[in-house]
Design an enzyme around this catalytic site. Structure first.
Site: not given
Length: 293
Positions: A189, A235
Site C-alpha cells: 500500500c 490509494r
C-alpha cells in the site's frame, strides 16, 4: 555477403563462442528458476520477466550496430571481470542470496559481451546492458530501510487529509484507526512495491521513444518517485473511505487489488503527461524566435 560479414559468421561457428553461450545459459536457468519462485511470483517482482524479454529485444534491435563495432576487448581486463562476476555468482548461489547471485549473472553476461564484442560495441548498447541490472532484486534489508519512511509519510499524509475532511481517524506509526476499524499500511500500500515496476515501465517508454540519454532518463525516473507517492496516498485514502463507509471486508476484497491497479495506471498516465509537457517545452525552446518587422 561481404568478406567481413562472412568472417564474423565464421567466428560464431567456432566452438568457443557457443561454449560460452551454453555456459551462460546453464548458469541462467538455475537463477531464473529461483527468481520465479522467490521474486517474480510476488507483487514487487512482476516486472522481472518483462525486463528479461525487453532486454533481449533491445539487444536484438541493436544487433547490426553491435556487429559493425565488434572488436574483441582486452583479454586480461575482460577475463578478470568475468572471473570476479563468476565468483560473485558462486557466492550468491552457495549461500542462497538471490540478489548477489543475479548481480553476478548479469555481470558475467556483460563481461562476456565485452570480451567478444569489445568496448565500443558495449558503449553503443549501454542502455540494454544497464537495463539487465533491473533483473537484480533489491536485498531485503534495503527494502525495509526504504519502506519505513515511505510508509510513515504515506500514512501521515492520508491521515492529515481525512482529518481535514472531519473523518474520525487517528494514526499510530503505520497503523490507522478509523471509526471501529484498524488498518495497517503495508509495503504494497505504501507504493514501494509499485515503484520498481513504474521505473521499469517508464524507462522502457523512454527507450521506445528513442530518448535513451543519461540526463533525460534520470530526470524522468526521478519524477517517478513523487508520482508514485502521491498516487499511493490516494490509494490509502480510497481504501480508508471504503472501510469506513462499506466495511473492512469490502476493502480487503478485490477492491484492494483493483485500487492498486488503477493507481498504477494513473501514475503511468501522469508520467506520460509529464513527458509530453517537457517535450513540448523543449520544442518551444528550440523554435527560432522571429522578431517583428
Amino acid at each position: 555477403m561481404t568478406a567481413t560479414a562472412l568472417e564474423r559468421r565464421q567466428d560464431r561457428t567456432g566452438g568457443g563462442y557457443w561454449l560460452a553461450v551454453a555456459g551462460l545459459v546453464t548458469l541462467a536457468i538455475g537463477t531464473f528458476i529461483t527468481l520465479g519462485r522467490q521474486v517474480w511470483s510476488a507483487e514487487g517482482g512482476v516486472h522481472g520477466p518483462i525486463v528479461l524479454a525487453t532486454g533481449i529485444w533491445m539487444l536484438a534491435r541493436q544487433r547490426d550496430t553491435i556487429e559493425t563495432l565488434r572488436a574483441p576487448g582486452n583479454f586480461l581486463l575482460g577475463g578478470l571481470a568475468l572471473l570476479l562476476a563468476l565468483l560473485i555468482y558462486t557466492v550468491g548461489r552457495i549461500f542462497d542470496f538471490i540478489s548477489i547471485e543475479t548481480f553476478g549473472l548479469v555481470s558475467a553476461v556483460i563481461a562476456s559481451g565485452y570480451l567478444y564484442f569489445g568496448g565500443r560495441a558495449l558503449r553503443a548498447a549501454w542502455f540494454p546492458a544497464l537495463w539487465l541490472f533491473f533483473l537484480v532484486p533489491p536485498p531485503g534489508w534495503l527494502v525495509d530501510r526504504v519502506t519505513a519512511p515511505l510508509k510513515e509519510f504515506v500514512s501521515y499524509a492520508a491521515t492529515g487529509f481525512l482529518s481535514w475532511l472531519d473523518y474520525p481517524i487517528l494514526r499510530q506509526g503505520v497503523t490507522l484507526f478509523v471509526g471501529p476499524y484498524q488498518l495497517l499500511v503495508e509495503d504494497a500500500c505504501s507504493g514501494l512495491r509499485s515503484l520498481s515496476s513504474l521505473i521499469v515501465v517508464t524507462l522502457l517508454y523512454i527507450y521506445i521513444k528513442n530518448k535513451p540519454s543519461w540526463g533525460y532518463a534520470l530526470f524522468i525516473a526521478a519524477l517517478v518517485i513523487p508520482v508514485a507517492v502521491v498516487t499511493n496516498i490516494l490509494r490509502i485514502i480510497i481504501l480508508v473511505l471504503i472501510t469506513y463507509h462499506v466495511g473492512d471486508e469490502a476493502a480487503q476484497s478485490f477492491l484492494h487489488v483493483s485500487t492498486g491497479m488503477v493507481m498504477f495506471v494513473v501514475a503511468l498516465l501522469c508520467i506520460f503527461a509529464i513527458d509530453w509537457v517537457v517535450e513540448q517545452l523543449m520544442l518551444l525552446r528550440r523554435r527560432p524566435h522571429v522578431q517583428p518587422a
